[in-house]
Motif scaffolding. Structure first.
Motif, short mmCIF file in Angstrom:
data_model
loop_
_atom_site.label_atom_id
_atom_site.label_comp_id
_atom_site.label_asym_id
_atom_site.label_seq_id
_atom_site.Cartn_x
_atom_site.Cartn_y
_atom_site.Cartn_z
N GLY A 229 0.76 -1.24 0.00
CA GLY A 229 0.00 0.00 0.00
C GLY A 229 0.79 1.28 0.00
N ILE A 230 2.08 1.22 -0.30
CA ILE A 230 2.88 2.44 -0.37
C ILE A 230 2.63 3.12 -1.72
CG2 ILE A 230 5.22 3.38 -0.44
CD1 ILE A 230 6.08 1.27 1.50
N GLY A 231 2.32 4.40 -1.68
CA GLY A 231 1.98 5.13 -2.89
C GLY A 231 3.19 5.59 -3.67
N GLU A 232 4.05 4.63 -4.06
CA GLU A 232 5.22 4.99 -4.87
C GLU A 232 4.79 5.20 -6.32
OE1 GLU A 232 6.28 2.15 -7.04
OE2 GLU A 232 4.33 1.59 -6.26
N LEU A 233 5.76 5.39 -7.20
CA LEU A 233 5.46 5.81 -8.56
C LEU A 233 4.60 4.81 -9.31
CD1 LEU A 233 5.80 7.75 -10.90
CD2 LEU A 233 8.02 6.69 -11.39
N LEU A 234 4.90 3.52 -9.19
CA LEU A 234 4.12 2.53 -9.95
C LEU A 234 2.68 2.48 -9.50
CD1 LEU A 234 4.04 0.31 -12.06
CD2 LEU A 234 4.70 -1.32 -10.28
N LEU A 235 2.45 2.48 -8.18
CA LEU A 235 1.07 2.45 -7.68
C LEU A 235 0.33 3.72 -8.07
CD1 LEU A 235 -1.11 1.02 -6.09
CD2 LEU A 235 -0.20 2.04 -4.00
N SER A 236 0.99 4.86 -7.99
CA SER A 236 0.35 6.12 -8.39
C SER A 236 -0.01 6.09 -9.86
CB SER A 236 1.30 7.29 -8.11
OG SER A 236 1.58 7.40 -6.73
N THR A 237 0.88 5.53 -10.68
CA THR A 237 0.61 5.42 -12.11
C THR A 237 -0.59 4.51 -12.37
OG1 THR A 237 2.95 5.76 -12.62
CG2 THR A 237 1.59 4.79 -14.35
N GLN A 238 -0.65 3.39 -11.67
CA GLN A 238 -1.76 2.45 -11.85
C GLN A 238 -3.09 3.08 -11.41
OE1 GLN A 238 -0.13 -0.77 -9.51
NE2 GLN A 238 0.59 -1.87 -11.32
N GLU A 239 -3.06 3.88 -10.38
CA GLU A 239 -4.29 4.56 -9.94
C GLU A 239 -4.75 5.58 -10.97
OE1 GLU A 239 -3.06 6.11 -6.20
OE2 GLU A 239 -3.57 4.29 -5.08
N VAL A 240 -3.80 6.27 -11.60
CA VAL A 240 -4.15 7.22 -12.65
C VAL A 240 -4.74 6.48 -13.85
CG1 VAL A 240 -3.20 8.85 -14.34
CG2 VAL A 240 -2.48 8.97 -11.94
N ILE A 241 -4.12 5.37 -14.23
CA ILE A 241 -4.60 4.58 -15.37
C ILE A 241 -6.00 4.04 -15.11
CG2 ILE A 241 -4.21 2.45 -16.69
CD1 ILE A 241 -1.21 2.98 -16.39
N ALA A 242 -6.29 3.69 -13.85
CA ALA A 242 -7.62 3.18 -13.51
C ALA A 242 -8.70 4.22 -13.73
CB ALA A 242 -7.63 2.72 -12.05
N ARG A 243 -8.31 5.49 -13.75
CA ARG A 243 -9.29 6.57 -13.97
C ARG A 243 -9.42 6.95 -15.44
NH1 ARG A 243 -6.75 8.59 -9.18
NH2 ARG A 243 -5.47 10.02 -10.43
N ASN A 244 -8.30 6.87 -16.20
CA ASN A 244 -8.38 7.35 -17.59
C ASN A 244 -8.19 6.25 -18.63
OD1 ASN A 244 -5.55 6.92 -17.78
ND2 ASN A 244 -5.14 8.98 -17.02
N PHE A 245 -7.80 5.05 -18.22
CA PHE A 245 -7.63 3.90 -19.11
C PHE A 245 -6.58 4.12 -20.19
CE2 PHE A 245 -12.02 3.90 -17.57
CZ PHE A 245 -12.01 2.71 -16.84
N MET A 246 -5.63 5.00 -19.95
CA MET A 246 -4.55 5.26 -20.92
C MET A 246 -3.29 4.55 -20.43
SD MET A 246 -5.15 9.30 -21.79
CE MET A 246 -6.63 9.85 -22.63
N SER A 247 -3.24 3.26 -20.64
CA SER A 247 -2.16 2.45 -20.07
C SER A 247 -0.81 2.77 -20.68
CB SER A 247 -2.47 0.96 -20.26
OG SER A 247 -3.70 0.62 -19.67
N LEU A 248 -0.72 2.69 -22.01
CA LEU A 248 0.58 2.78 -22.67
C LEU A 248 1.31 4.09 -22.39
CD1 LEU A 248 2.61 1.42 -24.50
CD2 LEU A 248 1.40 2.38 -26.48
#
Length: 221
Positions: free
Chosen positions: A170-189
């Motif tokens: 549950g540490i909000g490092e860069l990868l987790l933050s990126t995945q949370e952003v992608i979960a909102r906008n679906f722009m994975s690549l």
């Protein structure tokens, strides 16, 4: 609005979330590498100069940690330690796990560098009346540092990459933050590419720092 404009807009919207994740990654990596290096120097000295009981204890520690996946160390630091009464926050557990893993690698690096120095160096220092502490600081450590640096840079870069595993607790490092952003906008690549660029930038900075220290400690003919 075309796709490129939409991506840029989403990156702008997510700028603070990504910046926070990047800062967390850098902070954890820095603390882990610094504390792991300090502990690793002690491990390396124990492996090189320690008495037999200490040597075998440190050798068992080093071999066990080096043979254990980082993910297992992370989970053990967070979940197992809590069962014995040591309650650590996710941040503390993550730094502890990475620092312990880093120390085992740095310890082996230091041991190899110290053992590569000709024995006559230490004997000569002893002959002129230097204590062990003075011999280590003024004779052995400067020579070992030049051999340690390339491998240490690689280890530091590995710690940055290993920090991605801390998202599991549950540490909000860069990868987790990126995945949370992608979960909102679906722009994975584009966002995974951006995260990869940030990781590259951090590791490139470590590599340049290592090169700078190498130049400062080089012996010029």
């Amino acid at each position: 609005m075309d796709y490129a404009s939409a991506v840029l807009e989403q990156m702008w919207i997510a700028r603070w979330a990504l910046a926070s994740g990047l800062l967390m990654t850098v902070t954890i990596s820095l603390l882990s590498v610094l504390s792991g290096t300090i502990l690793g120097v002690g491990v390396g000295m124990a492996l090189t100069y320690g008495a037999r009981p200490l040597y075998w204890l440190v050798r068992a520690y080093t071999d066990f940690i080096r043979g254990t996946p980082v993910l297992v160390l992370v989970l053990a630091s967070y979940y197992v330690l809590s069962t014995v009464g040591l309650q650590l926050s996710p941040f503390q557990a993550g730094v502890l796990a990475l620092a312990v893993f880093c120390s085992s690698h740095v310890g082996e690096i230091v041991r190899g560098a110290l053992q590569a120095i000709p024995r006559g160096q230490g004997e000569a220092a002893k002959a002129i009346g230097l204590t062990f502490r003075q011999t280590f600081l003024y004779v052995l450590a400067p020579q070992a540092l030049r051999q340690i640096l390339p491998a240490w840079v690689n280890t530091a870069a590995e710690m940055v990459k290993a920090s991605t595993l801390l998202s599991i607790i549950g540490i909000g490092e860069l990868l987790l933050s990126t995945q949370e952003v992608i979960a909102r906008n679906f722009m994975s690549l584009p966002f995974y590419f951006l995260a990869g660029f940030f990781y590259f930038a951090v590791n490139y900075g470590i590599e340049r720092l290592g090169r700078l220290i190498e130049r400062k400690t080089a012996i010029h003919a």
